[in-house]
Design a protein around this motif. Structure first.
Motif, PDB file in Angstrom:
ATOM      1  N   ARG A  28       0.889  -0.962  -0.084  1.00 37.53           N
ATOM      2  CA  ARG A  28       0.110   0.107   0.087  1.00 37.53           C
ATOM      3  C   ARG A  28       0.947   1.342  -0.031  1.00 37.53           C
ATOM      4  O   ARG A  28       2.075   1.238   0.610  1.00 37.53           O
ATOM      5  CB  ARG A  28      -0.899   0.067   1.122  1.00 37.53           C
ATOM      6  N   LEU A  29       0.443   2.199  -0.725  1.00 43.47           N
ATOM      7  CA  LEU A  29       0.996   3.558  -0.817  1.00 43.47           C
ATOM      8  C   LEU A  29       1.390   3.999   0.573  1.00 43.47           C
ATOM      9  O   LEU A  29       2.747   4.654   1.073  1.00 43.47           O
ATOM     10  CB  LEU A  29       0.615   4.624  -1.317  1.00 43.47           C
ATOM     11  N   ASN A  30       0.673   3.920   1.548  1.00 42.49           N
ATOM     12  CA  ASN A  30       0.887   4.443   2.982  1.00 42.49           C
ATOM     13  C   ASN A  30       1.954   3.803   3.873  1.00 42.49           C
ATOM     14  O   ASN A  30       2.472   4.412   4.841  1.00 42.49           O
ATOM     15  CB  ASN A  30      -0.318   4.584   3.736  1.00 42.49           C
ATOM     16  N   ASN A  31       2.370   2.512   3.127  1.00 43.47           N
ATOM     17  CA  ASN A  31       3.698   1.730   3.747  1.00 43.47           C
ATOM     18  C   ASN A  31       5.102   2.167   3.026  1.00 43.47           C
ATOM     19  O   ASN A  31       5.957   1.643   3.540  1.00 43.47           O
ATOM     20  CB  ASN A  31       3.272   0.228   3.696  1.00 43.47           C
ATOM     21  N   ILE A  32       4.918   3.298   2.359  1.00 47.12           N
ATOM     22  CA  ILE A  32       6.057   3.428   1.651  1.00 47.12           C
ATOM     23  C   ILE A  32       6.489   4.971   1.828  1.00 47.12           C
ATOM     24  O   ILE A  32       5.836   5.896   1.801  1.00 47.12           O
ATOM     25  CB  ILE A  32       6.117   3.520   0.203  1.00 47.12           C
ATOM     26  N   ASN A  33       7.625   5.317   2.610  1.00 48.14           N
ATOM     27  CA  ASN A  33       7.852   6.478   3.114  1.00 48.14           C
ATOM     28  C   ASN A  33       8.923   7.433   1.947  1.00 48.14           C
ATOM     29  O   ASN A  33       9.979   7.365   2.020  1.00 48.14           O
ATOM     30  CB  ASN A  33       8.806   6.611   4.451  1.00 48.14           C
ATOM     31  N   PHE A  34       7.824   7.920   1.009  1.00 55.31           N
ATOM     32  CA  PHE A  34       8.533   8.615  -0.201  1.00 55.31           C
ATOM     33  C   PHE A  34       9.429   9.894   0.300  1.00 55.31           C
ATOM     34  O   PHE A  34      10.190  10.090  -0.061  1.00 55.31           O
ATOM     35  CB  PHE A  34       7.516   8.984  -0.995  1.00 55.31           C
ATOM     36  N   ALA A  35       8.874  10.483   1.327  1.00 55.48           N
ATOM     37  CA  ALA A  35       9.280  11.708   1.829  1.00 55.48           C
ATOM     38  C   ALA A  35      10.796  11.233   2.568  1.00 55.48           C
ATOM     39  O   ALA A  35      11.507  11.941   2.421  1.00 55.48           O
ATOM     40  CB  ALA A  35       8.512  12.381   3.123  1.00 55.48           C
ATOM     41  N   GLY A  36      10.872  10.313   3.050  1.00 57.75           N
ATOM     42  CA  GLY A  36      12.172   9.752   3.529  1.00 57.75           C
ATOM     43  C   GLY A  36      13.238   9.841   2.618  1.00 57.75           C
ATOM     44  O   GLY A  36      14.537   9.731   3.045  1.00 57.75           O
ATOM     45  N   ASN A  38      13.376  11.794  -0.055  1.00 56.42           N
ATOM     46  CA  ASN A  38      13.251  13.046  -0.499  1.00 56.42           C
ATOM     47  C   ASN A  38      12.599  13.283  -1.970  1.00 56.42           C
ATOM     48  O   ASN A  38      12.949  13.996  -2.752  1.00 56.42           O
ATOM     49  CB  ASN A  38      14.491  14.028  -0.342  1.00 56.42           C
ATOM     50  N   VAL A  39      11.542  12.323  -2.077  1.00 59.93           N
ATOM     51  CA  VAL A  39      10.821  12.289  -3.322  1.00 59.93           C
ATOM     52  C   VAL A  39       9.512  12.737  -3.076  1.00 59.93           C
ATOM     53  O   VAL A  39       8.737  12.217  -2.127  1.00 59.93           O
ATOM     54  CB  VAL A  39      10.986  11.218  -4.179  1.00 59.93           C
ATOM     55  N   GLU A  40       8.566  13.002  -4.113  1.00 58.51           N
ATOM     56  CA  GLU A  40       7.259  13.053  -4.012  1.00 58.51           C
ATOM     57  C   GLU A  40       6.464  12.212  -5.029  1.00 58.51           C
ATOM     58  O   GLU A  40       7.272  12.092  -6.161  1.00 58.51           O
ATOM     59  CB  GLU A  40       6.712  14.252  -4.322  1.00 58.51           C
ATOM     60  N   LEU A  41       5.645  11.379  -4.637  1.00 58.49           N
ATOM     61  CA  LEU A  41       4.731  10.542  -5.666  1.00 58.49           C
ATOM     62  C   LEU A  41       3.558  11.634  -6.285  1.00 58.49           C
ATOM     63  O   LEU A  41       2.865  11.944  -5.717  1.00 58.49           O
ATOM     64  CB  LEU A  41       4.243   9.345  -4.919  1.00 58.49           C
ATOM     65  N   GLN A  42       3.815  11.768  -7.751  1.00 52.23           N
ATOM     66  CA  GLN A  42       3.176  12.599  -8.386  1.00 52.23           C
ATOM     67  C   GLN A  42       1.774  11.903  -8.927  1.00 52.23           C
ATOM     68  O   GLN A  42       0.807  12.690  -8.804  1.00 52.23           O
ATOM     69  CB  GLN A  42       3.692  13.274  -9.461  1.00 52.23           C
ATOM     70  N   ASP A  65       2.319  -1.286 -12.742  1.00 51.63           N
ATOM     71  CA  ASP A  65       2.213   0.308 -12.342  1.00 51.63           C
ATOM     72  C   ASP A  65       3.395   1.173 -12.712  1.00 51.63           C
ATOM     73  O   ASP A  65       4.477   0.732 -12.424  1.00 51.63           O
ATOM     74  CB  ASP A  65       1.637   0.356 -10.882  1.00 51.63           C
ATOM     75  N   ILE A  66       3.151   2.179 -12.928  1.00 49.95           N
ATOM     76  CA  ILE A  66       4.522   3.214 -13.202  1.00 49.95           C
ATOM     77  C   ILE A  66       4.054   4.258 -12.360  1.00 49.95           C
ATOM     78  O   ILE A  66       3.358   4.987 -12.136  1.00 49.95           O
ATOM     79  CB  ILE A  66       4.683   3.765 -14.881  1.00 49.95           C
ATOM     80  N   LEU A  67       5.098   4.308 -11.226  1.00 52.24           N
ATOM     81  CA  LEU A  67       4.947   5.390 -10.323  1.00 52.24           C
ATOM     82  C   LEU A  67       5.937   6.530 -10.933  1.00 52.24           C
ATOM     83  O   LEU A  67       6.976   6.447 -10.975  1.00 52.24           O
ATOM     84  CB  LEU A  67       5.449   4.939  -9.152  1.00 52.24           C
ATOM     85  N   VAL A  68       5.254   7.760 -10.834  1.00 50.24           N
ATOM     86  CA  VAL A  68       5.917   8.994 -11.355  1.00 50.24           C
ATOM     87  C   VAL A  68       6.069   9.847  -9.890  1.00 50.24           C
ATOM     88  O   VAL A  68       5.476  10.188  -9.566  1.00 50.24           O
ATOM     89  CB  VAL A  68       5.032   9.791 -12.441  1.00 50.24           C
ATOM     90  N   LEU A  69       7.695   9.717  -9.982  1.00 45.11           N
ATOM     91  CA  LEU A  69       7.945  10.552  -8.850  1.00 45.11           C
ATOM     92  C   LEU A  69       9.005  11.845  -9.386  1.00 45.11           C
ATOM     93  O   LEU A  69       9.372  12.030 -10.341  1.00 45.11           O
ATOM     94  CB  LEU A  69       9.329   9.739  -8.237  1.00 45.11           C
ATOM     95  N   LEU A  70       9.058  12.915  -8.353  1.00 44.60           N
ATOM     96  CA  LEU A  70       9.376  14.109  -8.364  1.00 44.60           C
ATOM     97  C   LEU A  70      10.768  14.211  -7.408  1.00 44.60           C
ATOM     98  O   LEU A  70      10.415  13.893  -6.239  1.00 44.60           O
ATOM     99  CB  LEU A  70       8.469  15.181  -8.122  1.00 44.60           C
ATOM    100  N   GLY A  71      11.960  14.418  -7.846  1.00 45.23           N
ATOM    101  CA  GLY A  71      13.025  14.815  -7.067  1.00 45.23           C
ATOM    102  C   GLY A  71      14.307  14.961  -7.600  1.00 45.23           C
ATOM    103  O   GLY A  71      14.350  14.945  -8.926  1.00 45.23           O
ATOM    104  N   SER A  72      15.408  15.120  -6.947  1.00 42.49           N
ATOM    105  CA  SER A  72      16.812  15.089  -7.530  1.00 42.49           C
ATOM    106  C   SER A  72      17.028  13.821  -8.272  1.00 42.49           C
ATOM    107  O   SER A  72      16.694  12.876  -7.712  1.00 42.49           O
ATOM    108  CB  SER A  72      17.781  15.501  -6.541  1.00 42.49           C
ATOM    109  N   GLY A  77      17.066   8.077  -7.616  1.00 38.69           N
ATOM    110  CA  GLY A  77      17.678   6.594  -7.943  1.00 38.69           C
ATOM    111  C   GLY A  77      17.531   5.762  -6.557  1.00 38.69           C
ATOM    112  O   GLY A  77      17.380   4.683  -6.538  1.00 38.69           O
ATOM    113  N   SER A  78      17.753   6.412  -5.328  1.00 38.64           N
ATOM    114  CA  SER A  78      17.503   5.946  -4.222  1.00 38.64           C
ATOM    115  C   SER A  78      16.230   5.084  -4.089  1.00 38.64           C
ATOM    116  O   SER A  78      15.872   4.284  -3.414  1.00 38.64           O
ATOM    117  CB  SER A  78      17.935   6.667  -3.082  1.00 38.64           C
ATOM    118  N   ALA A  79      15.149   6.135  -4.311  1.00 39.23           N
ATOM    119  CA  ALA A  79      13.864   5.623  -4.283  1.00 39.23           C
ATOM    120  C   ALA A  79      13.506   4.582  -5.144  1.00 39.23           C
ATOM    121  O   ALA A  79      12.730   3.453  -4.805  1.00 39.23           O
ATOM    122  CB  ALA A  79      12.961   6.905  -4.362  1.00 39.23           C
TER     123      ALA A  79
END
Length: 87
Positions: A28-36, A38-42, A65-72, A77-79
């Motif tokens: 589930r998305l709530n079990n993944i710490n995207f903020a950890g 430093n990225v956002e799931l768009q 599924d393709i997760l579109v992420l925003l970050g450096s 790469g880490s995410a």
């Protein structure tokens, strides 16, 4: 050198495709710490769906599924590595 630093830290979108072997498959998305990372799931792109899905905590990640992420680039790469391998 200055342009290398700028490009390394520039925020961008990145698509991470979830395969059936991916660590995040079935999570589930709530079990993944995207903020950890430093990225956002768009949004999420799903096979056979015309519209992108806005993230909600209750969404379960599925194969293809393709997760579109925003970050450096480094954070993206880490995410993606975590989503695919759990590390």
């Amino acid at each position: 050198m200055a342009s290398e630093i700028t490009e390394t830290h520039q925020i961008r979108l990145h698509s991470a495709e979830i395969t059936k072997e991916a660590y995040a498959m079935g999570m589930r998305l709530n079990n993944i710490n995207f903020a950890g990372f430093n990225v956002e799931l768009q949004h999420i792109r799903r096979p056979n769906m015309l519209e992108d899905i806005l993230p909600r905590p209750d969404i379960v990640i599925g194969e293809g599924d393709i997760l579109v992420l925003l970050g450096s680039p480094a954070d993206l790469g880490s995410a993606e590595k975590f989503l695919l391998t759990g590390r």
